[in-house]
Scaffold this motif. Sequence first.
Motif, PDB file in Angstrom:
ATOM      1  N   GLY A 191       0.802  -1.218   0.000  1.00 31.38           N
ATOM      2  CA  GLY A 191       0.000   0.000   0.000  1.00 31.38           C
ATOM      3  C   GLY A 191       0.835   1.269   0.000  1.00 31.38           C
ATOM      4  O   GLY A 191       0.323   2.365  -0.234  1.00 31.38           O
ATOM      5  N   GLU A 192       2.122   1.127   0.276  1.00 38.27           N
ATOM      6  CA  GLU A 192       3.004   2.280   0.250  1.00 38.27           C
ATOM      7  C   GLU A 192       3.228   2.721  -1.202  1.00 38.27           C
ATOM      8  O   GLU A 192       3.175   1.897  -2.110  1.00 38.27           O
ATOM      9  N   SER A 193       3.517   3.998  -1.385  1.00 39.61           N
ATOM     10  CA  SER A 193       3.774   4.462  -2.751  1.00 39.61           C
ATOM     11  C   SER A 193       5.243   4.239  -3.102  1.00 39.61           C
ATOM     12  O   SER A 193       6.088   4.066  -2.211  1.00 39.61           O
ATOM     13  N   ILE A 194       5.532   4.286  -4.393  1.00 36.11           N
ATOM     14  CA  ILE A 194       6.920   4.152  -4.834  1.00 36.11           C
ATOM     15  C   ILE A 194       7.757   5.261  -4.214  1.00 36.11           C
ATOM     16  O   ILE A 194       8.892   5.049  -3.784  1.00 36.11           O
ATOM     17  N   LEU A 195       7.164   6.465  -4.112  1.00 34.80           N
ATOM     18  CA  LEU A 195       7.894   7.607  -3.560  1.00 34.80           C
ATOM     19  C   LEU A 195       8.322   7.333  -2.118  1.00 34.80           C
ATOM     20  O   LEU A 195       9.481   7.545  -1.748  1.00 34.80           O
ATOM     21  N   GLU A 196       7.369   6.826  -1.310  1.00 34.13           N
ATOM     22  CA  GLU A 196       7.689   6.533   0.088  1.00 34.13           C
ATOM     23  C   GLU A 196       8.757   5.439   0.184  1.00 34.13           C
ATOM     24  O   GLU A 196       9.714   5.551   0.964  1.00 34.13           O
ATOM     25  N   ALA A 197       8.575   4.396  -0.621  1.00 36.12           N
ATOM     26  CA  ALA A 197       9.537   3.291  -0.581  1.00 36.12           C
ATOM     27  C   ALA A 197      10.936   3.771  -0.959  1.00 36.12           C
ATOM     28  O   ALA A 197      11.928   3.394  -0.338  1.00 36.12           O
ATOM     29  N   ALA A 198      10.992   4.636  -1.978  1.00 38.28           N
ATOM     30  CA  ALA A 198      12.290   5.148  -2.423  1.00 38.28           C
ATOM     31  C   ALA A 198      12.923   5.998  -1.330  1.00 38.28           C
ATOM     32  O   ALA A 198      14.114   5.889  -1.049  1.00 38.28           O
ATOM     33  N   ARG A 199      12.116   6.833  -0.702  1.00 37.46           N
ATOM     34  CA  ARG A 199      12.668   7.709   0.340  1.00 37.46           C
ATOM     35  C   ARG A 199      13.209   6.903   1.514  1.00 37.46           C
ATOM     36  O   ARG A 199      14.266   7.207   2.054  1.00 37.46           O
ATOM     37  N   ASP A 200      12.451   5.855   1.891  1.00 39.69           N
ATOM     38  CA  ASP A 200      12.920   5.002   2.996  1.00 39.69           C
ATOM     39  C   ASP A 200      14.259   4.360   2.647  1.00 39.69           C
ATOM     40  O   ASP A 200      15.062   4.054   3.523  1.00 39.69           O
ATOM     41  N   ALA A 201      14.460   4.120   1.361  1.00 38.69           N
ATOM     42  CA  ALA A 201      15.697   3.476   0.938  1.00 38.69           C
ATOM     43  C   ALA A 201      16.784   4.502   0.611  1.00 38.69           C
ATOM     44  O   ALA A 201      17.849   4.147   0.122  1.00 38.69           O
ATOM     45  N   GLY A 202      16.475   5.772   0.861  1.00 40.66           N
ATOM     46  CA  GLY A 202      17.472   6.819   0.621  1.00 40.66           C
ATOM     47  C   GLY A 202      17.635   7.187  -0.845  1.00 40.66           C
ATOM     48  O   GLY A 202      18.659   7.748  -1.229  1.00 40.66           O
ATOM     49  N   ALA A 243       5.341   8.604  -9.059  1.00 37.53           N
ATOM     50  CA  ALA A 243       5.768   7.804  -7.906  1.00 37.53           C
ATOM     51  C   ALA A 243       4.905   8.084  -6.678  1.00 37.53           C
ATOM     52  O   ALA A 243       4.687   7.201  -5.853  1.00 37.53           O
ATOM     53  N   CYS A 244       4.368   9.328  -6.574  1.00 36.38           N
ATOM     54  CA  CYS A 244       3.603   9.685  -5.373  1.00 36.38           C
ATOM     55  C   CYS A 244       2.284   8.952  -5.312  1.00 36.38           C
ATOM     56  O   CYS A 244       1.713   8.792  -4.240  1.00 36.38           O
ATOM     57  N   LEU A 245       1.778   8.503  -6.456  1.00 35.30           N
ATOM     58  CA  LEU A 245       0.439   7.905  -6.486  1.00 35.30           C
ATOM     59  C   LEU A 245       0.447   6.441  -6.900  1.00 35.30           C
ATOM     60  O   LEU A 245      -0.607   5.819  -6.977  1.00 35.30           O
ATOM     61  N   THR A 246       1.603   5.899  -7.183  1.00 37.97           N
ATOM     62  CA  THR A 246       1.643   4.510  -7.651  1.00 37.97           C
ATOM     63  C   THR A 246       2.045   3.594  -6.501  1.00 37.97           C
ATOM     64  O   THR A 246       3.143   3.737  -5.958  1.00 37.97           O
ATOM     65  N   PRO A 247       1.154   2.685  -6.099  1.00 36.27           N
ATOM     66  CA  PRO A 247       1.517   1.794  -5.004  1.00 36.27           C
ATOM     67  C   PRO A 247       2.566   0.773  -5.438  1.00 36.27           C
ATOM     68  O   PRO A 247       2.616   0.385  -6.606  1.00 36.27           O
ATOM     69  N   VAL A 248       3.392   0.358  -4.480  1.00 34.62           N
ATOM     70  CA  VAL A 248       4.402  -0.653  -4.793  1.00 34.62           C
ATOM     71  C   VAL A 248       3.725  -1.996  -4.996  1.00 34.62           C
ATOM     72  O   VAL A 248       2.627  -2.230  -4.509  1.00 34.62           O
ATOM     73  N   SER A 249       4.371  -2.874  -5.758  1.00 34.56           N
ATOM     74  CA  SER A 249       3.857  -4.240  -5.857  1.00 34.56           C
ATOM     75  C   SER A 249       5.045  -5.200  -5.891  1.00 34.56           C
ATOM     76  O   SER A 249       6.179  -4.781  -6.162  1.00 34.56           O
ATOM     77  N   GLU A 250       4.770  -6.423  -5.589  1.00 36.88           N
ATOM     78  CA  GLU A 250       5.816  -7.436  -5.477  1.00 36.88           C
ATOM     79  C   GLU A 250       6.560  -7.585  -6.810  1.00 36.88           C
ATOM     80  O   GLU A 250       5.933  -7.701  -7.870  1.00 36.88           O
ATOM     81  N   GLY A 251       7.857  -7.541  -6.733  1.00 38.55           N
ATOM     82  CA  GLY A 251       8.670  -7.781  -7.931  1.00 38.55           C
ATOM     83  C   GLY A 251       8.752  -6.606  -8.886  1.00 38.55           C
ATOM     84  O   GLY A 251       9.327  -6.716  -9.972  1.00 38.55           O
ATOM     85  N   MET A 252       8.193  -5.470  -8.495  1.00 39.43           N
ATOM     86  CA  MET A 252       8.173  -4.297  -9.358  1.00 39.43           C
ATOM     87  C   MET A 252       9.607  -3.824  -9.638  1.00 39.43           C
ATOM     88  O   MET A 252      10.455  -3.856  -8.754  1.00 39.43           O
ATOM     89  N   GLU A 253       9.866  -3.410 -10.888  1.00 38.03           N
ATOM     90  CA  GLU A 253      11.191  -2.877 -11.216  1.00 38.03           C
ATOM     91  C   GLU A 253      11.040  -1.423 -11.615  1.00 38.03           C
ATOM     92  O   GLU A 253      10.418  -1.111 -12.621  1.00 38.03           O
ATOM     93  N   VAL A 254      11.596  -0.547 -10.773  1.00 36.37           N
ATOM     94  CA  VAL A 254      11.420   0.887 -10.966  1.00 36.37           C
ATOM     95  C   VAL A 254      12.742   1.545 -11.336  1.00 36.37           C
ATOM     96  O   VAL A 254      13.780   1.233 -10.748  1.00 36.37           O
ATOM     97  N   GLN A 255      12.699   2.446 -12.303  1.00 32.68           N
ATOM     98  CA  GLN A 255      13.852   3.278 -12.631  1.00 32.68           C
ATOM     99  C   GLN A 255      13.472   4.718 -12.346  1.00 32.68           C
ATOM    100  O   GLN A 255      12.445   5.194 -12.839  1.00 32.68           O
ATOM    101  N   THR A 256      14.271   5.437 -11.547  1.00 35.97           N
ATOM    102  CA  THR A 256      13.878   6.803 -11.182  1.00 35.97           C
ATOM    103  C   THR A 256      14.712   7.879 -11.851  1.00 35.97           C
ATOM    104  O   THR A 256      14.383   9.054 -11.755  1.00 35.97           O
ATOM    105  N   ALA A 257      15.780   7.500 -12.508  1.00 36.65           N
ATOM    106  CA  ALA A 257      16.660   8.562 -13.014  1.00 36.65           C
ATOM    107  C   ALA A 257      17.296   8.209 -14.345  1.00 36.65           C
ATOM    108  O   ALA A 257      18.484   8.426 -14.552  1.00 36.65           O
TER     109      ALA A 257
END
Lengths: 235, 539, 171
Positions: free
Chosen positions: A18-29, A63-77
Amino acid sequence: MAARTLTIDGRLVSARAGESILEAARDAGIHIPTLCYLDGLSEVGACRLCLVEVAGSNRLLPACLTPVSEGMEVQTATERLREHRRAIVELLFAERNHVCAVCVASGNCELQNLAIQVGMTHVRYDYLNPVCAVDISHPQFGIDHNRCVLCARCVRACDEVEGVHTWDVAGRGIHARVITDLGVPWGQAETCTSCGKCLLACPTGAIFRRGTSVAELERDPKRIAQIVAARQERW
Amino acid sequence: MDLAELHAIAERERARRKAVRVLCCTSSGCQASRSLELFHQLEAAVTATGQDEAVEVASVGCMGFCGQGPMVRVEPANLLFERVRPEQAPEIIAALAGQPCSVERGDPNHPFFTRQMHVVRRNGGIIDPERIEEYIAAGGYEALYRVLHDFSPAEVIQEITRSGLRGRGGAGYPTGLKWATVAKSPGERKFVVCNGDEGDPGAFMDRSILESDPHLVLEGMAIAAYAVGAHEGYIFVRGEYPLAIQRLNRAINQARKLGLLGSQIFETAFDFKVEIRVGAGAFVCGEETALIASIEGRRGQPRPRPPYPAEKGLWGFPTLINNVETFANIVPIIENGADWYAAIGTEKSKGTKVFALTGKVRNTGLIEVPMGMTLREIVEDLGGGSPDGTPVKAVQTGGPSGGCIPARLFDTPVDYESLAAAGSIMGSGGMVVMDDHTSMVEIARFYMAFCMDESCGKCVPCRVGTVQMHRLLSKIAAGQATPVDLEQLEQLCRLVRETSLCGLGQSAPNPVLSTLRYFREEYEALLREDAAASANGKP
Amino acid sequence: MSNRAPADPAPTADNRQKLLEATMRRHQYRPDALIEVLHKAQELYGHLSPQLLASIARSLHLPPSRVYGVATFYHFFSLAPQGEHTCTVCLGTACYVKGAMEILTALEAETGLKAGHTSPDGRLSLLTARCLGACGIAPAVVLDGVVIGHADAETLRARLHALLEATPVAS
């Protein structure tokens, strides 16, 4: 709460369901640029700076509105995202008058920080130079529409946190403006409680405390999240 | 209301009909050419010649040949009169008795009529849209009766899925799949919404359907509601369409009085009520999430999807949103079966499509053709080619989200995939023909001005990017741009397409991209070789 | 642009408030009826004055800024009074391709007004529209609610002239 494992920029990251990609990324620095997003307020996905690439989706996703999902592969930059972000910041600088040298928020401005982050050295687009008003009818605060980026953080802070909805957006497209009550000068807005939450939420020098001069504006947008969190903690 | 009562209404209506029917189009297009006055003059002429017993004059919906309106057709003789002036009414009535008549005659055997296939427009120009009895006499509301009595909701969805019907609003999403998603989404309440916010300039298919056969849309919505488990519906109609709103209002009241809408329809447990919402002038409201915001009484600003309206729509409840023409296809599918429908059209695009054929073409109006007909057949055979012999250059399909297809690709069949491959889209059905006098740079600029004015302003790339693109296009059109400007325009097209929040922004660059693809030389001919630019940019 | 035929027979100054009230009652004063209520208000009063917007906000229990935000978002709503006569040139694609811009330019020259503006004496508003859906008879122009198909600049100029000559200024 169930955990989700995903990769962001090739790094394995664990996040809550339920967390967003943005939150997950921030937690991971991992830093993803944002502008219309503010902790404590609802997300609107309007500035498009936090767009990321997700494997399997041919569209870029906020990223602010997209919830994370299992196995998701995200590129941010990726190169494409970096180019888009720089162009979006340039479009904002070209839209109204953002001359940092004479702005109360210089040195304490999210737009200015973004320009540095995305490596904006010049603006390729025509400056639109609209004629925008500066409203200092309110005894404590003022708004300079030249600096406004229409992120609507003031609108949401006023509605969702203070609960009075003094602010809204009027008009549409390039002519959109934030307004108070029936488009009256701020000082005449009867619903305004002068709480100053819009000032806390504003990312630029658009909303300022009267009497501040160039580079003097200091404000802590984190306080919005603190107010919201404190409210939820009450027993 | 039960089936026997429905049949009794149909029987009474058939018995009421007179031997000769003079059908006069009173849709908005023809009304603008004084067809209401003509209608009254025709009635007066019948009375004056003492033919009230044998002849009736009926006000009917669109016959399609709008460019030649007002149209009058006489049944059963199948006489067609075009561009009729009110003062010519006595002459037409006299012609019924074999008198000579100087009124411009149309040819009912013209390819414009014979090459069409009427599925959703089958009642257009035949029945009086303001009388539910005529719709019932044409078999109306029997499909709803059959569905409520003989079909389970799942069976209805299966039938629609098997028919291969795809959304007629433009994107072509499979209708059955959409219905199935809403049906299985949990929610205390569900809604069915008919999108009649026909915003594409140059498109008037939905207006015509709503004005000519409102019950066909209402019945389709009721069947959809039964299938997905909804009991409330909204029809969102553009404020620019007062006649469509008036006729829909009347149709809803008539259906409610007969128990065909409301509670316990056809004495079953199925309830369905419908309300009209009138648009207030915002193209972006054609986008599903903006449409929802507007029905909720808010600024018509889209929000990112997912969640899709099928899961979280109006007030957060599962909501089925289909376009007017999509709903108009439902009754014919139920009546004739999915196999019949799936046999029309192409492999992936089934059924017919209604197009508004306009611009530099001899025969302008509304046409309904099977999917897969080529652009050449449409423009040359039905449309009759260019009106003054100037060569036709391109056809624009899909409005501000679509593109221009050049004449050399006119053998492209009209279906969702082929049009997309040609760099345009099916869109809602606007088809504007352009000839050699039309500047493609100007057309691109026209559409960009449209998108710029209609941008809601929420997301940055659409709000500011469209303005910057419009400035660049104006600069090119004025002959003041350099190759660097063109490069920047293309870069902005990519940015706005990939980063905008909703379909309006994402597709706003399409008219530029498609004209650049096929008519790049028109852009380049306008460029100025700037000394400084060429010195910097070229070896 | 407002070519919606008034649903009620000539509302007088006295019963306009009543008619508006009836519309709000029919919608049970629900906030989501805001756009429907604004339509009715504009139809009755011709434009949406600040007083009118404020009273609608109170009746529907909405923040004034939300009412203002909605009223300014949609092209149909006008916050300023419209001219006694309105002339709306359709700028849809079909009309554009068939020369609507030339008609607009001619009318702008004739009236000395820019599109979207009302003459200082309040006699005429020159407006543009986004496709009336009357593409079959393009180019189309709406003069005081009446659609004119296959329009041309010369005839329109004459009709506009006749209209402004014929009706004296309403007091």
